[in-house]
Design a protein around this motif. Structure first.
Motif, PDB file in Angstrom:
ATOM      1  N   VAL A  47       0.176-111.210 -38.975  1.00  0.00           N
ATOM      2  CA  VAL A  47       0.162-109.741 -38.915  1.00  0.00           C
ATOM      3  C   VAL A  47       1.419-108.915 -39.081  1.00  0.00           C
ATOM      4  O   VAL A  47       1.630-107.619 -39.319  1.00  0.00           O
ATOM      5  CB  VAL A  47      -0.944-109.013 -37.750  1.00  0.00           C
ATOM      6  N   LEU A  48       2.533-109.471 -38.592  1.00  0.00           N
ATOM      7  CA  LEU A  48       3.971-109.126 -38.489  1.00  0.00           C
ATOM      8  C   LEU A  48       4.592-109.206 -39.687  1.00  0.00           C
ATOM      9  O   LEU A  48       4.659-110.346 -40.160  1.00  0.00           O
ATOM     10  CB  LEU A  48       4.448-109.704 -37.343  1.00  0.00           C
ATOM     11  N   TYR A  49       5.400-108.142 -40.300  1.00  0.00           N
ATOM     12  CA  TYR A  49       6.240-108.305 -41.503  1.00  0.00           C
ATOM     13  C   TYR A  49       7.476-109.153 -41.232  1.00  0.00           C
ATOM     14  O   TYR A  49       7.678-110.025 -41.783  1.00  0.00           O
ATOM     15  CB  TYR A  49       6.424-106.966 -42.307  1.00  0.00           C
ATOM     16  N   GLN A  50       7.894-108.801 -40.105  1.00  0.00           N
ATOM     17  CA  GLN A  50       9.217-109.765 -39.684  1.00  0.00           C
ATOM     18  C   GLN A  50       8.638-110.464 -38.204  1.00  0.00           C
ATOM     19  O   GLN A  50       8.386-110.043 -37.258  1.00  0.00           O
ATOM     20  CB  GLN A  50      10.280-108.714 -39.198  1.00  0.00           C
ATOM     21  N   PRO A  51       8.536-111.713 -38.672  1.00  0.00           N
ATOM     22  CA  PRO A  51       7.959-112.635 -37.450  1.00  0.00           C
ATOM     23  C   PRO A  51       9.014-112.638 -36.444  1.00  0.00           C
ATOM     24  O   PRO A  51      10.320-112.622 -36.746  1.00  0.00           O
ATOM     25  CB  PRO A  51       7.972-114.161 -37.983  1.00  0.00           C
ATOM     26  N   ARG A  52       8.572-112.875 -35.058  1.00  0.00           N
ATOM     27  CA  ARG A  52       9.548-113.069 -34.180  1.00  0.00           C
ATOM     28  C   ARG A  52      10.379-114.362 -33.995  1.00  0.00           C
ATOM     29  O   ARG A  52       9.922-115.366 -34.463  1.00  0.00           O
ATOM     30  CB  ARG A  52       8.834-112.787 -32.773  1.00  0.00           C
ATOM     31  N   VAL A  53      11.602-114.562 -33.660  1.00  0.00           N
ATOM     32  CA  VAL A  53      12.382-115.577 -33.443  1.00  0.00           C
ATOM     33  C   VAL A  53      11.783-116.481 -32.380  1.00  0.00           C
ATOM     34  O   VAL A  53      11.951-115.995 -31.163  1.00  0.00           O
ATOM     35  CB  VAL A  53      13.641-115.145 -33.218  1.00  0.00           C
ATOM     36  N   ALA A  54      11.125-117.425 -32.650  1.00  0.00           N
ATOM     37  CA  ALA A  54      10.751-118.394 -31.473  1.00  0.00           C
ATOM     38  C   ALA A  54      10.835-119.706 -32.081  1.00  0.00           C
ATOM     39  O   ALA A  54      11.656-120.026 -33.068  1.00  0.00           O
ATOM     40  CB  ALA A  54       9.204-117.790 -31.442  1.00  0.00           C
ATOM     41  N   GLY A  55      10.398-120.502 -31.185  1.00  0.00           N
ATOM     42  CA  GLY A  55      10.714-122.037 -31.408  1.00  0.00           C
ATOM     43  C   GLY A  55      10.139-122.688 -32.652  1.00  0.00           C
ATOM     44  O   GLY A  55      10.544-123.526 -33.393  1.00  0.00           O
ATOM     45  N   ARG A  56       9.097-121.931 -33.025  1.00  0.00           N
ATOM     46  CA  ARG A  56       8.253-122.490 -34.222  1.00  0.00           C
ATOM     47  C   ARG A  56       8.675-121.775 -35.410  1.00  0.00           C
ATOM     48  O   ARG A  56       8.174-121.830 -36.786  1.00  0.00           O
ATOM     49  CB  ARG A  56       6.803-122.519 -34.084  1.00  0.00           C
ATOM     50  N   THR A  57       9.362-120.462 -35.689  1.00  0.00           N
ATOM     51  CA  THR A  57       9.907-119.612 -36.625  1.00  0.00           C
ATOM     52  C   THR A  57      11.445-119.847 -36.625  1.00  0.00           C
ATOM     53  O   THR A  57      12.100-119.064 -37.430  1.00  0.00           O
ATOM     54  CB  THR A  57       9.706-118.464 -36.454  1.00  0.00           C
ATOM     55  N   TRP A  58      12.142-120.769 -35.860  1.00  0.00           N
ATOM     56  CA  TRP A  58      13.570-120.723 -35.977  1.00  0.00           C
ATOM     57  C   TRP A  58      13.994-121.154 -37.643  1.00  0.00           C
ATOM     58  O   TRP A  58      15.176-120.784 -38.127  1.00  0.00           O
ATOM     59  CB  TRP A  58      14.172-121.809 -35.076  1.00  0.00           C
ATOM     60  N   LEU A 105      12.502-120.665 -40.282  1.00  0.00           N
ATOM     61  CA  LEU A 105      12.333-119.475 -41.162  1.00  0.00           C
ATOM     62  C   LEU A 105      13.500-118.664 -41.244  1.00  0.00           C
ATOM     63  O   LEU A 105      13.878-118.085 -42.208  1.00  0.00           O
ATOM     64  CB  LEU A 105      10.904-118.641 -40.595  1.00  0.00           C
ATOM     65  N   TRP A 106      14.159-118.485 -39.951  1.00  0.00           N
ATOM     66  CA  TRP A 106      15.066-117.539 -39.717  1.00  0.00           C
ATOM     67  C   TRP A 106      16.499-117.970 -40.098  1.00  0.00           C
ATOM     68  O   TRP A 106      17.321-117.609 -40.761  1.00  0.00           O
ATOM     69  CB  TRP A 106      15.275-117.070 -38.521  1.00  0.00           C
TER      70      TRP A 106
END
Length: 146
Positions: free
Chosen positions: A98-109, A111-112
């Motif tokens: 639902v977020l256009y900019q996912p949060r920087v977290a362990g599972r999204t590192w 992606l960033w």
């Protein structure tokens, strides 16, 4: 028996009309208390993704669920919730999507950091290829002019 069948048929015929009337009532434009509330709402709705229309923001989507989510966001704003709290609520309900900019977290590192890692790896490959090439030796000067 015939009257019962007629009553059922009439009821079935009116169900779509009542459903459409409810959908049109839900499509009524939102009423904002002031310009600040409207500005905050539009900023927040543009940061949220419609859960049905995958590449449209909540502000741009015309899906029925987007209309309902816009109303829910406005209700949460009026309850005094901050933007972060509203986003947290929607993430709990619908997930990070639902977020256009996912949060920087362990599972999204990845992606960033993925694009930067790919760029560095590409630069390393280019450097390795260029350094392995030895420039051809210059021909000896035999004193002739061309």
């Amino acid at each position: 028996m015939m009257r019962w069948l007629l009553a059922v048929l009439l009821w079935v015929a009116t169900v779509p009309a009542s459903a459409q009337a409810n959908q049109q009532a839900d499509a009524a434009p939102l009423q904002f208390r002031d310009a600040a509330e409207e500005t905050r709402f539009h900023a927040l709705a543009s940061e949220l993704r419609c859960v049905m229309c995958q590449n449209q923001s909540l502000a741009d989507s015309n899906a029925l669920i987007a209309l309902e989510l816009r109303r829910e966001v406005l209700d949460l704003m009026r309850e005094g919730k901050r933007d972060g709290e509203i986003k947290d609520f929607l993430v709990q309900r619908y997930g990070e999507f639902v977020l256009y900019q996912p949060r920087v977290a362990g599972r999204t590192w990845l992606l960033w950091l993925g694009p930067a890692l790919l760029l560095l790896a590409g630069a390393g490959v280019v450097t390795a290829i260029v350094s392995k090439r030895t420039p051809p030796g210059l021909p000896a000067d035999d004193g002739q002019e061309w």
